[in-house]
Write a protein that holds these residues in place. Structure first.
Motif, PDB file in Angstrom:
ATOM      1  N   ASN A  78      -0.919  -2.132  -3.683  1.00 43.79           N
ATOM      2  CA  ASN A  78      -2.055  -2.143  -2.765  1.00 43.79           C
ATOM      3  C   ASN A  78      -2.514  -0.743  -2.393  1.00 43.79           C
ATOM      4  O   ASN A  78      -3.686  -0.502  -2.172  1.00 43.79           O
ATOM      5  N   ASN A  79      -1.570   0.156  -2.282  1.00 45.06           N
ATOM      6  CA  ASN A  79      -1.904   1.520  -1.874  1.00 45.06           C
ATOM      7  C   ASN A  79      -0.793   2.464  -2.354  1.00 45.06           C
ATOM      8  O   ASN A  79       0.153   2.042  -3.011  1.00 45.06           O
ATOM      9  N   HIS A  90       2.812   1.602  -1.338  1.00 37.22           N
ATOM     10  CA  HIS A  90       3.317   0.497  -2.123  1.00 37.22           C
ATOM     11  C   HIS A  90       3.705   0.974  -3.527  1.00 37.22           C
ATOM     12  O   HIS A  90       4.765   0.624  -4.059  1.00 37.22           O
ATOM     13  N   LEU A 139       5.493  -1.806   5.309  1.00 39.45           N
ATOM     14  CA  LEU A 139       4.769  -0.686   4.728  1.00 39.45           C
ATOM     15  C   LEU A 139       5.039  -0.611   3.232  1.00 39.45           C
ATOM     16  O   LEU A 139       4.124  -0.472   2.427  1.00 39.45           O
ATOM     17  N   GLY A 158       3.276  -2.777   0.899  1.00 43.47           N
ATOM     18  CA  GLY A 158       1.872  -2.514   0.626  1.00 43.47           C
ATOM     19  C   GLY A 158       0.924  -2.932   1.735  1.00 43.47           C
ATOM     20  O   GLY A 158      -0.291  -2.821   1.575  1.00 43.47           O
ATOM     21  N   LEU A 159       1.456  -3.403   2.868  1.00 45.40           N
ATOM     22  CA  LEU A 159       0.566  -3.763   3.966  1.00 45.40           C
ATOM     23  C   LEU A 159       0.042  -2.505   4.646  1.00 45.40           C
ATOM     24  O   LEU A 159       0.780  -1.541   4.822  1.00 45.40           O
ATOM     25  N   SER A 160      -1.200  -2.532   5.036  1.00 43.74           N
ATOM     26  CA  SER A 160      -1.741  -1.434   5.835  1.00 43.74           C
ATOM     27  C   SER A 160      -1.266  -1.629   7.271  1.00 43.74           C
ATOM     28  O   SER A 160      -0.812  -2.709   7.656  1.00 43.74           O
TER      29      SER A 160
END
Lengths: 221, 221
Positions: free
Chosen positions: A206-207, A210, B166, B169-171
């Motif tokens: 996702n980012n 991650h 985190l 991948g969760l914001s």
DNA sequence: ACAGTGGTTACGGAAATCCGTAATGTCTTT
DNA sequence: AAAGACATTACGGATTTCCGTAACCACTGT
């Protein structure tokens, strides 16, 4: 079938097992060593004697002991052999299943086969040998997705470097500045962003957080 | 002041610098090694000869080369020395400023001082030596918050949950929404930010990516 | 030579983070 | 009830990341 083969493997029992297999395959001249340095010396010597080895089957990790080694790992040995004896066939036989390591061995050091030690290790090793005899390469199913898996998982050293620097806390801009300083080619912030975006897609991240978490779990960094 | 001191440091120039400092401090018998294994052997030997070292000043990271080492890092060496020569004073002198590593060295391996290599590294090293001579411990200001800062090294389940989310991948906003849904108490984005900031400070992390990388290395998640 | 391809770089806007300050709430102490 | 300590929340701005678009350059090939 080959006539002259070398085995490099520190565990005596495994060494013996592979030796037996090779005998069953009809290979006449088999030699064994327990250190990478000895492997190199034997190969060098055989070359000078005009009776070279045709193939080597080597482990990757050799437990360190009192003897200091020039080539502490099968990786180092493979690199050297590829440079000095490019015609020598190299089969790596290891428990390691880190995909990046396998990729590096094939792409950088041009090994001919990679076989994972596992339940069916010797069976795969047999397959590997017959493939290599015919001039092909072989990859154990456990690590086959290192290449022709679902996606074109082309992770090169640049990517690894990027991920490592990210995990060390550098911002993308800092990485850009660093690469400019040490002359690593795609150095612009834009290129770094683009590359990281590609990696995020490849790893379904996702980012950036991650992404780093994933590649750390995979053992890539 | 001590009479017999050992220096373990792979960089020759630094090794020399510390040596000079020790001479200026009036230490008569100074020996130097560039490998941890050599340090151990020298200390062992001196013990058997009934002329033991009183103190060792060691780096943490030693660049790997062809020589295979039983103790590849200062950390491994410190652990061994603490077990076998508990009376030997140990000063670690390193660029490392990871607080968790410093804590481990003090709590687990009972080193006597930790000095960061920096602009004022040698000055702090002098202080450290005089403290250790008097039976005290010393901690470089750069890492002093490893302990007697708030010393709220209280990483609770909430922190772990935060870091795990985190790394999945969760914001931070998504985590906030999730916590509101399942009624986990500090659920506001602001609180989550504040908590993560505290964790970044505790772990000396530059940003969230760095933080996740560190706690993954520590095995916290 | 010319279009096509692929890699690098540049730019801009939306989103997320980082970080300080301040308001609100909760609980304890007196 | 008032005051103080502390946790939670709110808010604003600076910075960074994210993401799409596009220009530029080198190289390839019918």
């Amino acid at each position: 079938m080959f006539k002259k083969v070398l085995i490099a493997e520190d565990m005596e029992d495994i060494n013996k097992g592979v030796h037996t297999l090779l005998k069953e395959l009809g290979i006449l001249h088999i030699e064994q060593v327990q250190y990478c340095d000895d492997a190199y010396l034997k190969i060098k010597r055989a070359g000078l004697d005009n009776d070279p080895f045709e193939m080597i089957i080597t482990d990757l990790s050799f437990k360190a002991d009192h003897r200091s080694q020039t080539y502490p790992t099968g990786q180092a040995l493979a690199e050297k052999l590829n440079a000095e004896f490019p015609e020598l066939k190299v089969i790596v036989y290891s428990v390691e299943d880190r995909l990046q390591a396998v990729r590096t061995l094939f792409n950088q050091h041009h090994i001919d086969a990679y076989v994972c030690k596992s339940r069916s290790g010797l069976k795969n090793l047999t397959k590997a040998i017959t493939e290599v005899v015919n001039g092909n390469t072989f990859l154990s199913p456990e690590v086959s997705n290192a290449f022709h898996s679902t996606n074109e998982l082309e992770i090169d050293d640049y990517d690894i470097s990027l991920l490592e620097n990210l995990s060390k806390g550098l911002s993308q801009e800092e990485i850009s500045a660093l690469y400019k300083k040490v002359n690593i080619s795609p150095a612009s912030l834009s290129s770094i962003e683009k590359r990281l975006n590609k990696l995020r897609i490849q790893f379904n991240a996702n980012n950036a957080i991650h992404l780093v978490a994933i590649v750390k779990d995979l053992g890539l960094i």
